[in-house]
Design a protein around this motif. Structure first.
Motif, short mmCIF file in Angstrom:
data_model
loop_
_atom_site.label_atom_id
_atom_site.label_comp_id
_atom_site.label_asym_id
_atom_site.label_seq_id
_atom_site.Cartn_x
_atom_site.Cartn_y
_atom_site.Cartn_z
N ARG A 42 8.99 4.83 11.08
CA ARG A 42 7.93 4.20 10.27
C ARG A 42 7.06 3.28 11.14
O ARG A 42 5.84 3.28 11.05
CB ARG A 42 8.54 3.36 9.14
CG ARG A 42 9.07 4.13 7.98
CD ARG A 42 9.54 3.15 6.89
NE ARG A 42 10.69 3.65 6.19
CZ ARG A 42 10.63 4.52 5.18
NH1 ARG A 42 9.47 4.98 4.78
NH2 ARG A 42 11.72 4.94 4.58
N ARG A 84 -0.87 5.84 13.78
CA ARG A 84 -1.91 6.18 12.80
C ARG A 84 -3.04 5.16 12.78
O ARG A 84 -4.18 5.50 12.53
CB ARG A 84 -1.31 6.29 11.39
CG ARG A 84 -0.51 7.52 11.13
CD ARG A 84 -0.24 7.70 9.64
NE ARG A 84 0.49 6.60 9.04
CZ ARG A 84 1.79 6.42 9.11
NH1 ARG A 84 2.53 7.25 9.80
NH2 ARG A 84 2.37 5.40 8.51
N ARG A 85 -2.69 3.92 13.05
CA ARG A 85 -3.72 2.87 13.02
C ARG A 85 -4.43 2.75 14.36
O ARG A 85 -5.16 1.80 14.61
CB ARG A 85 -3.07 1.53 12.63
CG ARG A 85 -2.48 1.52 11.22
CD ARG A 85 -3.52 1.74 10.17
NE ARG A 85 -2.96 1.61 8.82
CZ ARG A 85 -3.68 1.71 7.70
NH1 ARG A 85 -4.97 1.98 7.77
NH2 ARG A 85 -3.12 1.59 6.52
N GLN A 123 -0.08 -5.03 8.73
CA GLN A 123 0.34 -3.70 8.26
C GLN A 123 1.82 -3.47 8.54
O GLN A 123 2.54 -2.90 7.71
CB GLN A 123 -0.54 -2.62 8.92
CG GLN A 123 -1.96 -2.65 8.36
CD GLN A 123 -2.97 -1.92 9.22
OE1 GLN A 123 -2.73 -1.68 10.41
NE2 GLN A 123 -4.10 -1.57 8.63
N LEU A 141 6.31 10.30 5.40
CA LEU A 141 6.31 8.90 5.89
C LEU A 141 4.92 8.25 5.89
O LEU A 141 4.77 7.09 5.49
CB LEU A 141 6.92 8.82 7.29
CG LEU A 141 8.45 8.77 7.35
CD1 LEU A 141 8.91 8.82 8.80
CD2 LEU A 141 9.01 7.53 6.67
N ASP A 186 -2.86 -7.35 -1.17
CA ASP A 186 -2.32 -6.85 0.10
C ASP A 186 -2.99 -7.57 1.28
O ASP A 186 -4.17 -7.37 1.56
CB ASP A 186 -2.59 -5.34 0.17
CG ASP A 186 -2.01 -4.71 1.44
OD1 ASP A 186 -1.44 -5.43 2.27
OD2 ASP A 186 -2.14 -3.48 1.58
N SER A 213 -2.79 -7.03 4.30
CA SER A 213 -3.22 -6.18 5.41
C SER A 213 -4.64 -5.65 5.21
O SER A 213 -5.22 -5.08 6.12
CB SER A 213 -2.24 -5.03 5.63
OG SER A 213 -2.35 -4.07 4.63
#
Lengths: 96, 551
Positions: A19, A26-27, A63, B119, B297, B299
């Motif tokens: 994860r 991905r970021r 994140q 995921l 959130d 983020s």
């Protein structure tokens, strides 16, 4: 490109490392160094991850903190501009 | 009791009344346990529809939606629906059967790593390794799905765990979701920015509806008197007729809304994520504005646009604290004048063909503000956003983030089951309907009175529009002129259907749609070259909207 280093404490659970690494990729952050070891009490993993990216480091920290397996995130190194060539591909190491 | 029975029991404890799913080998123990439960199972005809129906159920009711499928292809077919829920922050729990633990990692029949595959598109996921802890996993999954910023959670259940006998262990009950109260200093800073502003605009997003904060939001808007623009998912936070509401912003937004944002000196961003469809070219988005960002959130703060002030946590609390009068009447009047100037104009078609925009306006008026509208993805989705009178966010179900063609019909099924007394209408297109057409059978099977409007322009209209405007009319693979006879297809699946193609047929068609009992499909022909206007071109600023006249 900037480098950022994060320290995380992570629960031992299915897919926790995947994860973290998947989110990081991905970021659009490249992992250039990754260390993981059991926490002193053995209940968690302590991780130190260094990445480089053109994106904002604090955003990735938030994140990562959203991942339920991650119990804490420390943003160790504030933005430190480096030349892109300063890190040759062969110098990058990933230990996990 | 075995693991499967524990699973069903835990779902019952969570108040689950409906599951959308499709059985198969690895999930059979759960289907067996379901026979002894009062939970209603809705058998869809493709697993993708199960996930999208669970999504529609969750959006329409505010509860957690549940979908279920077997291992392998059953599980992978859920993925689009799970991703859809993830992108739009919708709370669903997806349960997948898995091969027995002894076969995991051996490439067994119908084995796929659904845990790994999903995921990137789940809030969290579990691969269950013990029947004893199954109840606890279910309760935790519900808590995660619904708490904070909602999202999908996956429970992957190996068949041997489902079959294993487990001691009954009452699952720990968890109370209501805990919401983080925003920090006082952040509220103070936010108030400071608001007082310093003379041209504030509220940029309202889907997070308001998801946080069940519409009431607090309306109080906040009305007391402060700040003009409001909304994203696609934010539609309904204020009724369109409200004097403060300027319309949807962004690529196909109202010009008054985009004008206000571009002119503003403070953007009060509530439950938004600065999506590119809303902001246009980010570098020129709201160039004069400071940013006050409120979100559940953390983020999202600063992800795409730096915030001058941020309030993280329960936005209901923040909105109540920040509701005070602002002396901005001059600015408000300027925005109201722009709203009047750029109001939608409905002209009669000279060719006698049906104008989808007018059709939707009339249908919306006659359906009433309590109707739930679901849309698919494409031109009709934008026409719905522009011309439907959305009174509440939970009455407008649209795939905003992922843009999933095929969302509308399964979402309507979910909404109708969640709100059986509501009038549920699916607006779709001739491209989108084919993505989950098989679910017409599900409508018939459960006699769900969903009304379907299928706008047929014999093309993938939005792609065709972009090829016309931005690819020099080089049309590539957008021709759908070989569509089947949709009325015949619907009839073959037991759905009443009819066709309308002339403007004079609009009122009778709407009348029949609304008055006929049971599910009905109206096949509405529209001009193949009808476009969505206005439009902000790719990479352009929201201040550079193209009008139809400029074509």
């Amino acid at each position: 490109m900037n480098t950022f280093t994060y320290q995380m404490r992570v629960r031992h659970s299915e897919g926790a490392l995947v994860r973290i690494l998947g989110l990081t990729r991905r970021r659009r952050f490249d992992v250039i160094q990754f260390f993981a070891q059991p926490s002193p009490d053995g209940d968690f993993m302590d991780i130190e991850m260094t990445v480089r990216s053109a994106r904002q480091g604090p955003t990735l920290a938030r994140q990562l903190a959203n991942l339920l397996d991650v119990t804490s995130v420390g943003f160790l190194v504030a933005e430190k501009a480096i030349a892109e060539k300063a890190i040759a591909p062969q110098a990058a190491s990933v230990a996990c | 009791m075995n693991g499967a029975q524990h699973l069903i029991q835990a779902l019952e404890q969570e108040g689950v009344d409906v599951i959308f799913g499709y059985p198969g080998g690895a999930i059979m123990p759960v289907y067996d346990a379901l026979l002894d439960s009062k939970i209603r199972h809705i058998l869809v005809r493709h697993e993708q529809a199960a996930a999208l129906a669970a999504d529609g159920y969750a959006r329409a009711t505010g509860k957690v939606g549940i979908c279920m499928a077997t291992s392998g292809p059953g599980a992978t077919n859920l993925v689009t629906g799970i991703a859809n829920a993830f992108m739009d922050s919708v709370p669903i729990v997806a349960i997948t059967g898995q091969v027995p633990t002894s076969l995991l990692g051996t490439d067994a029949f119908q084995e796929v790593d659904i845990f790994g595959i999903t995921l990137p598109v789940v809030k969290h996921s579990f691969l269950v390794d013990s029947a004893d802890g199954l109840g606890e996993v279910v309760h935790e999954a519900f808590r995660i799905a619904a708490t904070g910023r909602p999202g999908p959670v996956l429970i992957d259940l190996p068949k041997d765990i489902a079959n294993a006998v487990a001691e009954f262990a009452p699952a720990p009950s968890h109370g209501a979701a805990i919401s983080l109260k925003p920090a006082y200093k952040d509220i103070t800073r936010a108030a400071e920015l608001m007082r310093q502003s003379s041209r504030p605009v509220i940029y309202a997003g889907g997070g308001i509806g998801m946080a069940r904060a519409v009431s607090e939001f309306r109080d906040f808007a009305e007391l402060t008197g700040v003009p409001v623009v909304a994203t696609l998912k934010g539609l309904g936070v204020l009724p369109p007729s409200h004097e403060l509401f300027l319309g949807m912003m962004g690529m196909h937004g109202n010009q008054a809304a985009n004008f206000a944002v571009q002119e503003s000196d403070l953007l009060i961003c509530i439950g938004v994520r600065f999506d590119d469809r809303a902001t246009g070219k980010l570098a020129t988005f709201a160039p004069h504005a400071r940013v006050l960002h409120m979100d559940a959130d953390a983020s999202e703060i600063g992800k795409l646009r730096a915030a001058d002030a941020a309030v993280v946590g329960d936005i209901r609390f923040a909105l109540a604290q920040l509701a005070f009068v602002l002396p901005i009447s001059e600015w408000r009047e300027k925005c109201a004048a722009a709203k009047a100037e750029y109001a939608w104009k409905y002209q009669r078609s000279s060719s006698g063909e049906i104008d989808a925009r007018y059709f939707l306006k009339r249908l919306s008026e006659l359906a009433g503000e309590d109707a739930v509208v679901t849309s698919d993805v494409g031109q009709h989705q934008m026409w719905v956003a522009q011309h439907w009178q959305v009174a509440r966010p939970e009455n407008h179900l649209s795939s905003g983030g992922l843009g999933t063609m095929g969302f509308g019909l399964p979402a309507a099924i979910g909404a109708q089951l969640g709100r059986p007394d509501a009038l549920v209408i699916n607006i779709t297109g001739d491209g989108s309907i084919m993505m989950n057409l098989q679910e017409l059978v599900t409508l018939r099977r459960y006699d769900l009175p969903v009304k379907i409007v299928l706008f047929d322009n014999q093309a993938l209209g939005m792609v065709r529009q972009w090829q016309e405007l931005f690819h020099n009319e080089r049309y590539s693979e957008v021709d759908l002129s070989d569509n089947p006879d949709f009325t015949a297809v619907a009839k073959s699946m037991g759905i009443s259907s009819f066709r309308a193609e002339r403007e004079s047929e609009v009122e009778p068609a709407i009348g029949r749609l609304l008055n006929e009992s049971g599910p009905v499909l109206a096949h509405v022909a529209i001009h193949p070259k009808a476009n969505v206007w206005p439009i902000v071109g790719p990479g352009k600023s929201n201040s550079e909207m193209l009008e139809e006249e400029a074509r």
